[in-house]
Design a protein around this motif. Structure first.
Motif, PDB file in Angstrom:
ATOM      1  N   GLY A   1      41.166  49.990  39.807  1.00 25.07           N
ATOM      2  CA  GLY A   1      40.874  49.756  40.984  1.00 25.07           C
ATOM      3  C   GLY A   1      39.522  48.829  41.158  1.00 25.07           C
ATOM      4  N   ASN A   2      38.504  49.387  40.303  1.00 23.88           N
ATOM      5  CA  ASN A   2      37.112  48.889  40.163  1.00 23.88           C
ATOM      6  C   ASN A   2      37.236  47.559  39.444  1.00 23.88           C
ATOM      7  OD1 ASN A   2      34.087  49.073  40.142  1.00 23.88           O
ATOM      8  ND2 ASN A   2      34.675  48.918  37.896  1.00 23.88           N
ATOM      9  N   ALA A   3      37.939  47.423  38.389  1.00 29.46           N
ATOM     10  CA  ALA A   3      37.905  45.963  37.628  1.00 29.46           C
ATOM     11  C   ALA A   3      38.473  44.935  38.380  1.00 29.46           C
ATOM     12  CB  ALA A   3      38.777  46.525  36.406  1.00 29.46           C
ATOM     13  N   PHE A   4      39.712  45.442  39.305  1.00 34.54           N
ATOM     14  CA  PHE A   4      40.455  44.251  39.977  1.00 34.54           C
ATOM     15  C   PHE A   4      39.331  43.699  41.222  1.00 34.54           C
ATOM     16  CE2 PHE A   4      44.469  45.124  37.393  1.00 34.54           C
ATOM     17  CZ  PHE A   4      44.680  43.920  37.170  1.00 34.54           C
ATOM     18  N   THR A   5      38.867  44.865  41.965  1.00 30.42           N
ATOM     19  CA  THR A   5      38.227  44.395  43.216  1.00 30.42           C
ATOM     20  C   THR A   5      36.862  43.551  42.957  1.00 30.42           C
ATOM     21  OG1 THR A   5      37.342  46.690  43.361  1.00 30.42           O
ATOM     22  CG2 THR A   5      39.309  46.076  44.346  1.00 30.42           C
ATOM     23  N   GLY A   6      36.159  44.191  41.635  1.00 28.94           N
ATOM     24  CA  GLY A   6      34.825  43.361  41.378  1.00 28.94           C
ATOM     25  C   GLY A   6      35.255  41.733  41.315  1.00 28.94           C
ATOM     26  N   ARG A   7      36.383  41.433  40.564  1.00 29.26           N
ATOM     27  CA  ARG A   7      36.681  39.896  40.609  1.00 29.26           C
ATOM     28  C   ARG A   7      37.184  39.352  41.791  1.00 29.26           C
ATOM     29  NH1 ARG A   7      36.408  42.336  36.043  1.00 29.26           N
ATOM     30  NH2 ARG A   7      35.897  41.384  34.038  1.00 29.26           N
ATOM     31  N   LEU A   8      38.139  40.215  42.437  1.00 29.31           N
ATOM     32  CA  LEU A   8      38.627  39.739  43.655  1.00 29.31           C
ATOM     33  C   LEU A   8      37.494  39.312  44.962  1.00 29.31           C
ATOM     34  CD1 LEU A   8      41.779  42.115  44.048  1.00 29.31           C
ATOM     35  CD2 LEU A   8      41.837  39.503  43.821  1.00 29.31           C
ATOM     36  N   ALA A   9      36.398  40.322  44.925  1.00 29.77           N
ATOM     37  CA  ALA A   9      35.367  40.215  45.864  1.00 29.77           C
ATOM     38  C   ALA A   9      34.587  38.981  45.552  1.00 29.77           C
ATOM     39  CB  ALA A   9      34.299  41.307  45.843  1.00 29.77           C
ATOM     40  N   ASP A  10      34.495  38.480  44.444  1.00 24.86           N
ATOM     41  CA  ASP A  10      33.919  37.258  44.127  1.00 24.86           C
ATOM     42  C   ASP A  10      34.815  36.055  44.663  1.00 24.86           C
ATOM     43  OD1 ASP A  10      31.481  38.186  43.064  1.00 24.86           O
ATOM     44  OD2 ASP A  10      32.172  38.344  40.814  1.00 24.86           O
ATOM     45  N   ARG A  11      36.123  36.124  44.422  1.00 26.49           N
ATOM     46  CA  ARG A  11      37.293  35.158  44.640  1.00 26.49           C
ATOM     47  C   ARG A  11      37.534  34.980  46.006  1.00 26.49           C
ATOM     48  NH1 ARG A  11      42.990  34.343  41.697  1.00 26.49           N
ATOM     49  NH2 ARG A  11      43.372  32.373  42.825  1.00 26.49           N
ATOM     50  N   PHE A  12      37.522  36.173  46.786  1.00 26.26           N
ATOM     51  CA  PHE A  12      37.985  36.141  48.152  1.00 26.26           C
ATOM     52  C   PHE A  12      36.917  37.016  48.866  1.00 26.26           C
ATOM     53  CE2 PHE A  12      41.913  36.642  45.804  1.00 26.26           C
ATOM     54  CZ  PHE A  12      42.670  35.516  46.272  1.00 26.26           C
ATOM     55  N   THR A  13      36.818  37.048  50.267  1.00 23.99           N
ATOM     56  CA  THR A  13      35.757  37.665  50.876  1.00 23.99           C
ATOM     57  C   THR A  13      35.851  39.117  50.586  1.00 23.99           C
ATOM     58  OG1 THR A  13      36.774  37.917  52.956  1.00 23.99           O
ATOM     59  CG2 THR A  13      35.719  36.041  52.699  1.00 23.99           C
ATOM     60  N   PRO A  14      34.539  39.829  50.304  1.00 22.51           N
ATOM     61  CA  PRO A  14      34.915  41.406  50.486  1.00 22.51           C
ATOM     62  C   PRO A  14      35.597  41.984  51.712  1.00 22.51           C
ATOM     63  CG  PRO A  14      32.668  40.585  49.869  1.00 22.51           C
ATOM     64  CD  PRO A  14      33.459  39.392  50.250  1.00 22.51           C
ATOM     65  N   LEU A  15      35.361  41.247  52.809  1.00 24.77           N
ATOM     66  CA  LEU A  15      36.137  41.779  54.236  1.00 24.77           C
ATOM     67  C   LEU A  15      37.625  42.198  53.809  1.00 24.77           C
ATOM     68  CD1 LEU A  15      36.031  43.067  57.022  1.00 24.77           C
ATOM     69  CD2 LEU A  15      36.172  40.461  57.589  1.00 24.77           C
ATOM     70  N   ARG A  16      38.006  40.904  53.434  1.00 27.87           N
ATOM     71  CA  ARG A  16      39.389  41.035  53.302  1.00 27.87           C
ATOM     72  C   ARG A  16      40.030  41.996  52.169  1.00 27.87           C
ATOM     73  NH1 ARG A  16      40.905  34.373  52.973  1.00 27.87           N
ATOM     74  NH2 ARG A  16      40.503  33.875  55.209  1.00 27.87           N
ATOM     75  N   VAL A  17      39.314  42.150  51.098  1.00 28.30           N
ATOM     76  CA  VAL A  17      39.570  42.959  50.059  1.00 28.30           C
ATOM     77  C   VAL A  17      39.529  44.630  50.430  1.00 28.30           C
ATOM     78  CG1 VAL A  17      38.953  43.866  47.539  1.00 28.30           C
ATOM     79  CG2 VAL A  17      39.008  41.224  48.077  1.00 28.30           C
ATOM     80  N   LEU A  18      38.614  44.656  51.040  1.00 32.29           N
ATOM     81  CA  LEU A  18      38.108  46.084  51.808  1.00 32.29           C
ATOM     82  C   LEU A  18      39.241  46.509  52.718  1.00 32.29           C
ATOM     83  CD1 LEU A  18      36.172  48.480  51.493  1.00 32.29           C
ATOM     84  CD2 LEU A  18      34.997  47.561  53.234  1.00 32.29           C
ATOM     85  N   THR A  19      39.738  45.606  53.520  1.00 23.45           N
ATOM     86  CA  THR A  19      40.694  45.792  54.631  1.00 23.45           C
ATOM     87  C   THR A  19      41.855  46.244  53.714  1.00 23.45           C
ATOM     88  OG1 THR A  19      39.770  44.052  56.187  1.00 23.45           O
ATOM     89  CG2 THR A  19      41.906  44.804  56.709  1.00 23.45           C
ATOM     90  N   VAL A  20      42.335  45.573  52.817  1.00 23.79           N
ATOM     91  CA  VAL A  20      43.638  45.895  52.131  1.00 23.79           C
ATOM     92  C   VAL A  20      43.410  47.574  51.709  1.00 23.79           C
ATOM     93  CG1 VAL A  20      45.135  45.270  50.323  1.00 23.79           C
ATOM     94  CG2 VAL A  20      44.355  43.330  51.709  1.00 23.79           C
ATOM     95  N   ILE A  21      42.332  47.616  50.890  1.00 17.93           N
ATOM     96  CA  ILE A  21      42.294  48.778  50.193  1.00 17.93           C
ATOM     97  C   ILE A  21      42.157  49.992  51.326  1.00 17.93           C
ATOM     98  CG2 ILE A  21      40.549  50.127  49.185  1.00 17.93           C
ATOM     99  CD1 ILE A  21      39.568  47.744  47.635  1.00 17.93           C
TER     100      ILE A  21
END
Length: 411
Positions: free
Chosen positions: A265-285
């Motif tokens: 989870g940590n490995a994927f979301t670190g890169r996703l937070a750079d690519r997409f907005t942290p808000l969107r990533v956190l909402t899904v989580i």
């Protein structure tokens, strides 16, 4: 020892990540990660040797978190004028000392005192590490840098905790000795490789100034909610899962699986937070964590034991992915709310993390003391996550409104 001059400069865009320094911060995070997780798998042994209930033994986790939550702002203020490498080194040394006190404790009160000492070092250490990472990394790679250092914590759950649990089968004290050894290795590496960093000193009022922003306060409470839900169950995971997985080696493998899930989870979301907005990533989580807790609670309440044995593991590992993945996007979002006060915000977030952990362990302990079965903790976690999701929506709305105001009136 590194004798480079102190600096407050931010790395330029396009600068490479300084992995030779970040690796030792990751090792320090690794030691705190073992400490944060391994005791939860040894509650029966701790309770038996120290002659207390398992719920009371669980408060060794909670008192660490509560002390951290209360002490972090005060210690951060008291040390704000110090050079950052020295602060990290001293905090790590106190953390190591506290763990040695717990490892040698003959009675429960001494173990409790050792946890307080370890917490005083750990709370200052975690905030200082995060603040240093933000200043070491160029802006476009902060998510990756945070993910790398937090990967030390996640690796602890995957490798350090299972090894600690193996050692703990002989004595629950041995894992704490292991924590101290790893922390000492990290301390040496930090003193040699970590560059100096001096930030402007701050008063307590200045450190609490970001709390005047309602959206930031609400954002910090989202952190508290995530950790509260997590520790309500994780602190007592051995009690939830042991009826269907009674052998000691099973819990070791389960904790190993949880750690791998957290790392994933940590490995994927670190890169996703750079690519997409942290808000969107956190909402899904957050939606995923809530659904997982709710479905897990239903499974434990209604399914046959053979089915629970499978679904219980699915719930636990999915929770690991979500809990491991939430940290980076949440930290990135909070930092973006007050970019000029990122180090202070990260210190406040460390307190929010500790407060959530303490509330979760305490809430779980109260639930068990009231006579509820261990699997009922999933219902409690689901309720906390439901409230956290609502609060997350409020933060998103406040942040959008703030952005519109800034766009309309840049001055």
């Amino acid at each position: 020892m590194n004798t480079s001059p102190a600096t407050t400069s931010t790395p330029r865009v396009g600068s490479p990540l300084p992995y030779n320094a970040l690796i030792w911060l990751a090792v320090a995070a690794f030691s705190t990660g073992i400490d944060g997780y391994v005791l939860a798998g040894l509650l029966p042994k701790i309770a038996g040797e120290l002659s207390v209930t398992e719920a009371l033994a669980g408060q060794l986790v909670s008192v660490f978190a509560l002390t951290s939550a209360l002490a972090a702002p005060l210690l951060g203020t008291a040390t704000s004028s110090w050079e950052r490498r020295r602060t990290i080194a001293l905090a790590l040394a106190v953390f190591v000392l506290g763990n040695l006190v717990v490892a040698l404790a003959p009675i429960y009160p001494v173990a409790l005192a050792g946890r307080v000492i370890a917490a005083l070092g750990g709370c200052l250490l975690n905030a200082a590490i995060t603040g240093h990472v933000i200043h070491l990394a160029p802006p476009e790679h902060r998510g990756k840098a945070l993910s790398f250092v937090l990967g030390g914590w996640m690796t602890a759950t995957a490798l350090g905790v299972p090894v600690g649990l193996v050692l703990g089968q002989t004595s629950w004290r041995f894992p704490l000795v292991m924590v101290s050894v790893v922390g000492t290795v990290a301390l040496i590496g930090i003193l040699i490789k970590l560059p100096k960093l001096r930030l402007p000193p701050t008063t307590l009022a200045e450190r609490l100034l970001p709390l005047k922003q309602p959206r930031l306060v609400a954002g910090l409470l989202v952190t508290t909610g995530i950790l509260c839900a997590s520790y309500t169950c994780f602190t007592y995971a051995v009690l939830i899962l042991s009826p269907t997985h009674p052998a000691g080696w099973m819990m070791i493998l389960i904790m190993f699986g949880y750690g791998l899930a957290s790392m994933l989870g940590n490995a994927f979301t670190g890169r996703l937070a750079d690519r997409f907005t942290p808000l969107r990533v956190l909402t899904v989580i957050l939606i995923g964590l809530f659904a997982n807790a709710l479905l897990g609670a239903v499974a434990f309440a209604a399914a046959a034991p053979a089915v629970i044995a499978v679904l219980g593991l699915a719930w636990f590992f999915l929770a690991g992915i979500g809990n491991g993945g939430a940290a980076v996007p949440q930290q990135a979002r909070l930092a973006s709310m007050a970019p000029q006060s990122a180090a202070i915000v990260m210190a406040l977030n460390a307190s929010a993390i500790s407060l959530g952990s303490a509330l979760g362990g305490g809430l779980g302990g109260l639930t068990l003391t009231a006579g509820a079965p261990a699997p009922s903790l999933l219902w409690v976690a689901a309720g906390v996550l439901a409230l956290t999701l609502i609060l997350h929506g409020v933060v998103a709305g406040l942040t959008a409104r703030h952005a519109r105001q800034v766009a309309a009136d840049p001055a």
